[in-house]
Structure formats: structure tokens, C-alpha cells
Design an enzyme around this catalytic site. Structure first.
Site, short mmCIF file in Angstrom:
data_model
loop_
_atom_site.label_atom_id
_atom_site.label_comp_id
_atom_site.label_asym_id
_atom_site.label_seq_id
_atom_site.Cartn_x
_atom_site.Cartn_y
_atom_site.Cartn_z
N ILE A 139 52.09 75.79 -36.21
CA ILE A 139 50.73 75.39 -36.26
C ILE A 139 50.20 75.77 -37.76
O ILE A 139 50.00 76.98 -37.99
CB ILE A 139 49.96 76.00 -35.18
CG1 ILE A 139 50.72 75.50 -33.92
CG2 ILE A 139 48.41 75.35 -35.37
CD1 ILE A 139 50.72 73.72 -33.67
N LYS A 140 49.63 74.72 -38.30
CA LYS A 140 49.23 75.10 -39.75
C LYS A 140 47.91 75.57 -39.56
O LYS A 140 46.90 74.73 -38.81
CB LYS A 140 49.23 73.76 -40.64
CG LYS A 140 50.84 73.63 -41.07
CD LYS A 140 50.88 72.25 -42.09
CE LYS A 140 50.37 72.97 -43.39
NZ LYS A 140 50.45 71.52 -44.47
N ILE A 141 47.33 76.59 -40.11
CA ILE A 141 45.90 77.03 -40.18
C ILE A 141 45.59 77.61 -41.49
O ILE A 141 46.41 78.24 -42.22
CB ILE A 141 45.79 78.33 -39.20
CG1 ILE A 141 46.06 78.08 -37.83
CG2 ILE A 141 44.45 79.10 -39.34
CD1 ILE A 141 46.36 79.21 -36.68
#
Length: 392
Positions: A139-141
Site C-alpha cells: 500500500i503506497k502512503i
């Protein structure tokens, strides 16, 4: 024929693709790159998805079904992008298994409009993690100030994270702190640390684009000699900090519990200035334990004429510091450069996301009205998204 990508891999650089589309998946092209080009990972962003949905009729059937179900535009985008990422995770699963969970990862970004909202980012990360439901998902944050506690919170729940939009050294240090804190909490929560992965996406070429613009405005001979040198120097000094953090006793305690290090990932590696070598941000950033995510043209260019000459980072720390000193002396305020790049990075991805939403909204409406090709609206909006400048 020389296997240049194989040499790059042997030097400790994981080759990832900065692109994804349903055409690439359905044609078997992604799997071919995995088998033939040493590809071991995939990254995506809102601009990539806006373009993908505009390029293919493969999405039309899903757009039709989503319209029939009457779901919201935001939820439709989640379903469309998660479908592709889940498929890509399955394609990359052999690389995941072969590397004991280090590689074979595919990234999906949280809604960039949440970049300054911690709790909503965490909630979105949970939702995407559940929706894709694959162990090799990232998951890209974003590495905004609000994103830092979200990174820690997601990791603490066992969610693997790709931290994106890192431009500066101090923010990178804060990202590594967030990672360590997240794993410490995950351990306390009883999670298997060996199943949790993370990379820190440190953006490269955009730094040269911004700094070179300022150097050209200064116009001195000293400034001219510094053009094209800031990005590599910045990334090399980031690797120095990485090496220090992951040699610490604090990290060793986590490693003893099965944790994998958060690898530096060189992002935005396509050369924006045609005067520079097309693979400069690959050749100049070769170091053990790194990832380089490249658009396919850069992968092909490296396969054709890239030069792997061993570690090009760790012996160049002093040279990188001299570049930074020269930039300061010439009048370039790197703090302002980094602040500008982070703000613009969020704005560009948010613009692409809004274009994606609008394209899907129009496509859903067309599907609901029985139009033969509901993806036509997404295709016109994809062109607008590219013009908005969201590419890495």
C-alpha cells in the site's frame, strides 16, 4: 549477448516496472518481463491508472457491471484498480516466493487527496489491503507529515507499505523512524515480521528538474557546472542514512525477530533532460539492497546499453556532500526545493486522481445509458491526466 539487467540484479539492484495496465496483464507482457527481463516488482500511481483506463476496451465489461450495481465513482475506481493490482500480484507471485517475500511486490496507492489526513489514510490503507487480499501487495502512503503516523499505524497492523513521494534527507530519516516504530508495534501486536515488507520511494529525476531550473536562473559559471548533479547526490546521501539506520542495534533487534529492512527505492528514474544519459539514474545509483523502478523504455534502454560497474554509491558520499555545498554556495535553497517538490508531487497525483474519477464517472454514466464503449470517456480523460503532468 550481454545480460545487462542480469548484471544489475547481481549488483544488488531489484528491477521493478513503473507501469501497469490491463493490456499488459491480459497479453502476458508483464509475465514475459518477469521471465525475460529480471523484473521482480511493479509500482503504480494515479497517472498510470488514468492512462491505463483510457488505453483499452478491456475495462468496458467491468465498467458496465459497476454501473449496473450503482456504486459510487470512488468505489468504482477502487474496484478497477484493485482488480489489476490483484492480477499483477498473482503474476509476480513466483518472484515473491523465490525471494522469501522480499520482492514480487505490487503497489497500490491510497487516494492522494488524503495526503494530509492521517486517520483517513489509515482507513483507506486497511480497505485496499482487504480488497486486494494478496500477501505481496504494497500500500503506497505519501511521506507527508500526516503520512508518517499513517505509515507506522499501517505497519503495526501487518500491512506492507511503499512510502512514496520522498524528496529530502530529513524526511527520509523520519520515514525510517516511522518504519522502525511500526515494526516494533507490529511485533508487540503479535504479527509475523517476516511477512511485512516495505520500501521507501526516494524520487530522483524531479530533483534535477527543479534544481536545474533554479541554476539556469542564477546563470553563473559555478551554477552551470552543477546542472544535472543534485538528484544523484541527494539519493546517494539518502543511501548513507539508510546504511547507518540499518546497522543500528535497534534495527538488529527487529531483524533477529525476522524483519526485512525497508529498502530504498529509486523512483522517478526516467531522464527528463535529453542532454543527460537516458540511464543515468540507474547507472549512478547502483548499491546493494536497493530497488530501481523504471518505465519500460528505461528498462529496455538499460538492457541495450546500460553499464554496471559495481557499487556507484557508497564511495561517493564525500563527492555528494561537495555537490550540496556547491549548490548552497551558488544560491540554491535545497530546503525550499524539497518543500516545493513534495507539494507539487501531491498536487500532480491529486490532479491525475481527479481526472481518473471524472473519466470513470463519465464511463459509468455511458454504461448506464447503454453506450457500446463506456471506456471512451475514460480514454479522453486519460489524455487530460497526462497533460496534467502527474508522471513520475
Amino acid at each position: 549477448m550481454t545480460d545487462r539487467l542480469g548484471e544489475l540484479t547481481a549488483a544488488g539492484v531489484a528491477v521493478w516496472l513503473d507501469d501497469l495496465s490491463r493490456i499488459r496483464l491480459s497479453s502476458g507482457e508483464l509475465d514475459r518481463l518477469r521471465r525475460e527481463k529480471h523484473l521482480v516488482g511493479v509500482t503504480t500511481n494515479p497517472t498510470i491508472f488514468a492512462k491505463a483506463l483510457g488505453d483499452a476496451e478491456e475495462y468496458d465489461w467491468q465498467l458496465h457491471d459497476l454501473a449496473m450495481r450503482g456504486i459510487t465513482v470512488v468505489e468504482a475506481v477502487r474496484n478497477l484498480t484493485a482488480y489489476d493490482v490483484r492480477w499483477a500480484c498473482d503474476v509476480m507471485r513466483p518472484a515473491y516466493e523465490a525471494s522469501a517475500g522480499v520482492d514480487g511486490r505490487v503497489s497500490l496507492e491510497v487516494d492522494p487527496r488524503l495526503a494530509y489526513e492521517t486517520d483517513k489514510t489509515v482507513a483507506e490503507a486497511r480497505a485496499l489491503w482487504w480488497l486486494v487480499d494478496r500477501p505481496n501487495l504494497f500500500i503506497k502512503i505519501p511521506a507527508t507529515e500526516a503520512g508518517l503516523p499513517a505509515i507506522t499505524a499501517a505497519l503495526a497492523e501487518g500491512i506492507s507499505v511503499n512510502v512514496t513521494l520522498i524528496f529530502g534527507l530529513d524526511r527520509y530519516s523520519a520515514v525510517m523512524e516511522a518504519f522502525l516504530a511500526g515494526l516494533e508495534q507490529a511485533k508487540a501486536n503479535g504479527h509475523d515480521l517476516s511477512k511485512i515488507g516495505s520500501v521507501a520511494s526516494f524520487f530522483v529525476s524531479r530533483v534535477d528538474t527543479e534544481v536545474d531550473k533554479r541554476l539556469e536562473k542564477i546563470g553563473s559559471e559555478q551554477a552551470s557546472k552543477l546542472r544535472g548533479r543534485a538528484a544523484v547526490a541527494n539519493a546517494r546521501l539518502a543511501y548513507e542514512r539508510y546504511s547507518q539506520v540499518f546497522a543500528s542495534d535497534r534495527w538488529q533487534a527487529l531483524a533477529d525477530a525476522g524483519a526485512h529492512p525497508q529498502r530504498p527505492l529509486w523512483a522517478s528514474t526516467s531522464t527528463k533532460n535529453p542532454d543527460y544519459r537516458d540511464v543515468i539514474y540507474v547507472e549512478e545509483l547502483i548499491a546493494p539492497g536497493t530497488v530501481n523502478t523504471m518505465p519500460e523504455p528505461v528498462i529496455n534502454a538499460y538492457a541495450e546499453h546500460g553499464e554496471t560497474s559495481g557499487d556507484t554509491v557508497t564511495a561517493a558520499y564525500d563527492e555528494a556532500r561537495k555537490v550540496f555545498a556547491g549548490l548552497a554556495s551558488a544560491g540554491v535553497d535545497m530546503t525550499d526545493v524539497i518543500d516545493t517538490l513534495e507539494r507539487e508531487g501531491v498536487e500532480k497525483f491529486e490532479a491525475s486522481w481527479n481526472q481518473l474519477l471524472e473519466g470513470v464517472r463519465r464511463s459509468l454514466a455511458a454504461a448506464d445509458q447503454g453506450t457500446d464503449h463506456p471506456g471512451d470517456a475514460a480514454r479522453s480523460n486519460a489524455q487530460a491526466a497526462e497533460r496534467a503532468g502527474g508522471n513520475a
